[in-house]
Write a protein that holds these residues in place. Structure first.
Motif, PDB file in Angstrom:
ATOM      1  N   THR A 187      52.837   1.819  12.471  1.00 11.43           N
ATOM      2  CA  THR A 187      53.034   1.274  11.703  1.00 11.43           C
ATOM      3  C   THR A 187      51.918   0.659  11.360  1.00 11.43           C
ATOM      4  O   THR A 187      50.531   0.279  11.947  1.00 11.43           O
ATOM      5  CB  THR A 187      54.501   0.383  11.676  1.00 11.43           C
ATOM      6  OG1 THR A 187      53.696  -0.807  12.488  1.00 11.43           O
ATOM      7  CG2 THR A 187      55.652   0.499  11.582  1.00 11.43           C
ATOM      8  N   TYR A 188      51.354   0.326  10.237  1.00  8.02           N
ATOM      9  CA  TYR A 188      49.801  -0.095   9.640  1.00  8.02           C
ATOM     10  C   TYR A 188      49.648  -1.169  10.653  1.00  8.02           C
ATOM     11  O   TYR A 188      48.947  -2.005  10.573  1.00  8.02           O
ATOM     12  CB  TYR A 188      49.548  -0.395   8.388  1.00  8.02           C
ATOM     13  CG  TYR A 188      49.001   0.560   7.917  1.00  8.02           C
ATOM     14  CD1 TYR A 188      48.520   2.227   8.384  1.00  8.02           C
ATOM     15  CD2 TYR A 188      50.423   2.429   7.389  1.00  8.02           C
ATOM     16  CE1 TYR A 188      47.349   2.676   7.739  1.00  8.02           C
ATOM     17  CE2 TYR A 188      50.254   3.240   6.169  1.00  8.02           C
ATOM     18  CZ  TYR A 188      48.650   4.245   6.478  1.00  8.02           C
ATOM     19  OH  TYR A 188      48.151   5.212   6.139  1.00  8.02           O
ATOM     20  N   MET A 208      48.511   0.571   3.782  1.00  9.35           N
ATOM     21  CA  MET A 208      49.963   0.066   3.926  1.00  9.35           C
ATOM     22  C   MET A 208      50.547  -0.735   2.331  1.00  9.35           C
ATOM     23  O   MET A 208      51.854  -0.153   2.202  1.00  9.35           O
ATOM     24  CB  MET A 208      49.854  -1.372   4.521  1.00  9.35           C
ATOM     25  CG  MET A 208      51.207  -1.986   4.717  1.00  9.35           C
ATOM     26  SD  MET A 208      51.038  -3.265   6.490  1.00  9.35           S
ATOM     27  CE  MET A 208      49.719  -3.998   5.738  1.00  9.35           C
ATOM     28  N   ASP A 209      49.714  -1.048   1.762  1.00  8.84           N
ATOM     29  CA  ASP A 209      49.631  -2.039   0.602  1.00  8.84           C
ATOM     30  C   ASP A 209      50.497  -0.549  -0.637  1.00  8.84           C
ATOM     31  O   ASP A 209      51.212  -0.911  -1.343  1.00  8.84           O
ATOM     32  CB  ASP A 209      48.291  -2.590  -0.126  1.00  8.84           C
ATOM     33  CG  ASP A 209      48.494  -4.063   0.780  1.00  8.84           C
ATOM     34  OD1 ASP A 209      48.857  -3.899   1.249  1.00  8.84           O
ATOM     35  OD2 ASP A 209      47.650  -4.360   0.162  1.00  8.84           O
ATOM     36  N   ASN A 211      51.587   2.437   0.340  1.00  7.61           N
ATOM     37  CA  ASN A 211      52.932   3.378   1.163  1.00  7.61           C
ATOM     38  C   ASN A 211      51.881   4.271   1.126  1.00  7.61           C
ATOM     39  O   ASN A 211      52.588   5.716   1.033  1.00  7.61           O
ATOM     40  CB  ASN A 211      54.080   2.885   0.001  1.00  7.61           C
ATOM     41  CG  ASN A 211      55.204   4.026   1.183  1.00  7.61           C
ATOM     42  OD1 ASN A 211      55.248   3.480   2.711  1.00  7.61           O
ATOM     43  ND2 ASN A 211      55.635   4.365   0.721  1.00  7.61           N
ATOM     44  N   ARG A 239      52.895   5.240   9.029  1.00  6.67           N
ATOM     45  CA  ARG A 239      53.532   4.751   7.937  1.00  6.67           C
ATOM     46  C   ARG A 239      53.362   3.902   7.903  1.00  6.67           C
ATOM     47  O   ARG A 239      52.715   2.523   8.795  1.00  6.67           O
ATOM     48  CB  ARG A 239      54.957   4.851   7.843  1.00  6.67           C
ATOM     49  CG  ARG A 239      55.050   6.393   7.768  1.00  6.67           C
ATOM     50  CD  ARG A 239      56.251   6.895   8.135  1.00  6.67           C
ATOM     51  NE  ARG A 239      56.443   8.365   8.035  1.00  6.67           N
ATOM     52  CZ  ARG A 239      56.864   9.311   9.119  1.00  6.67           C
ATOM     53  NH1 ARG A 239      56.725   8.899   9.831  1.00  6.67           N
ATOM     54  NH2 ARG A 239      57.104  10.904   9.048  1.00  6.67           N
ATOM     55  N   GLY A 240      53.201   3.173   6.545  1.00  7.45           N
ATOM     56  CA  GLY A 240      53.776   1.121   6.238  1.00  7.45           C
ATOM     57  C   GLY A 240      55.127   0.586   7.284  1.00  7.45           C
ATOM     58  O   GLY A 240      55.218  -0.650   7.002  1.00  7.45           O
TER      59      GLY A 240
END
Length: 243
Positions: A187-188, A208-209, A211, A239-240
Motif C-alpha cells: 500500500t502507499y 493514495m489520495d 486511489n 494500492r491505496g
C-alpha cells in the motif's frame, strides 16, 4: 493472460535511465525502439496511453544543485532534458506507426504543444499517445510527482512504472543486499512508513489520495508493458488500501 486489457487508460512512467539502456547515459536507439514497439502493441489493444519520461540520462537537477548550482535553475535544466527525451520517443513511436503528441508544461510551441488537460484527453480518446514533457513546469517537483498529477487529471486507471534494473519493489537494494525481499503487493502507506524508494512522498501521497494503483516492473524484458496492461501478475502492485 486475459483477452481484454485490464486497464483502458494508463500513464506509463519511464525513467531517463531506461532510455539510456546499458550505456548508462544519453539515448540508446535500440532501447527506445524496443519501448516504442511495446507501446505500439499496447495501443493495438485499444488502450489509451500517456507517457511521462524522466531526464536523468541527460541531466539531474538534484545533482547540479549538490554541486552548488541554484536548485531552481538546475531543475529547469532537468525539465528541458525531459523534452529532449520526449521528442526522441515521439519520433520512434511515429516511425512505428503510432500517432503521438508531445505536450510541454513549459511553452515551446515550435517543438511541442502546451499542456492543456482537455486537449490531452481528446488526443487520448482519438487513440493518440500523449507524452507529457517538462515535468509539472515547476522546480522542486519530480517526474514521479508529474506522473501522479497527470494520472489524476486525465483520470487514468493505473500508473505503470517501468524500471531499468529492477523487476519490482524490494525491502532493500537487491544489487547490494542478497537477502532483499521482493514484495508482490503493497500500500502507499507502506511506502511512506517504511521509506521504500519507489517514488517520492509527494507522488505517493497524490496517488493514495486519488486511489490510483501503481504497478512497478522491469522494462528490460520485452513485452512487460503489454503484460502489465493485460493484468498479468508481474512486478509489484501498490494500492491505496490492502487488496
Amino acid at each position: 493472460m486475459a483477452e481484454a486489457p485490464e486497464y483502458k487508460r494508463i500513464v506509463l512512467k519511464l525513467s531517463g535511465e531506461a532510455l539510456a539502456g546499458e550505456q548508462g547515459f544519453g539515448i540508446d536507439p535500440d532501447m527506445i525502439q524496443s519501448i516504442a514497439e511495446q507501446v505500439r502493441d499496447v495501443v493495438d489493444h485499444g488502450v489509451e496511453v500517456a507517457i511521462i519520461v524522466g531526464g536523468g540520462n541527460i541531466w539531474r537537477g538534484i545533482a547540479g544543485s549538490a554541486k552548488g548550482m541554484d536548485r531552481a535553475t538546475a531543475d529547469y535544466m532537468g525539465m528541458l532534458a525531459t523534452v529532449m527525451n520526449s521528442l526522441a520517443l515521439q519520433d520512434s513511436l511515429e516511425n512505428n506507426g503510432v500517432q503521438t503528441r508531445v505536450q510541454s508544461s513549459i511553452e515551446m510551441r515550435q517543438v511541442a504543444e502546451p499542456y492543456i488537460r482537455r486537449r490531452a484527453i481528446r488526443h487520448l480518446e482519438k487513440k493518440r499517445v500523449v507524452i507529457f514533457a517538462a515535468g509539472t513546469g515547476n522546480p522542486f517537483f519530480s517526474t514521479d510527482t508529474t506522473a501522479a498529477l497527470r494520472a489524476a487529471e486525465i483520470e487514468a486507471d493505473v500508473i505503470l512504472m517501468a524500471k531499468n534494473n529492477v523487476d519490482g519493489v524490494y525491502s532493500a537494494d537487491p544489487s547490494v543486499d542478497e537477502y532483499a525481499q521482493k514484495y508482490d503487493n503493497l500500500t502507499y502507506l507502506d511506502l511512506l512508513k517504511d521509506g521504500l524508494a519507489v517514488m517520492d512522498s509527494t507522488a505517493s501521497s497524490l496517488c493514495m489520495d486519488n486511489n490510483i494503483p501503481l504497478v512497478v516492473f522491469s522494462i528490460s524484458e520485452k513485452g512487460n508493458i503489454e503484460r502489465a496492461v493485460m493484468g498479468e501478475e508481474i512486478g509489484t502492485i501498490i494500492r491505496g488500501t490492502e487488496s
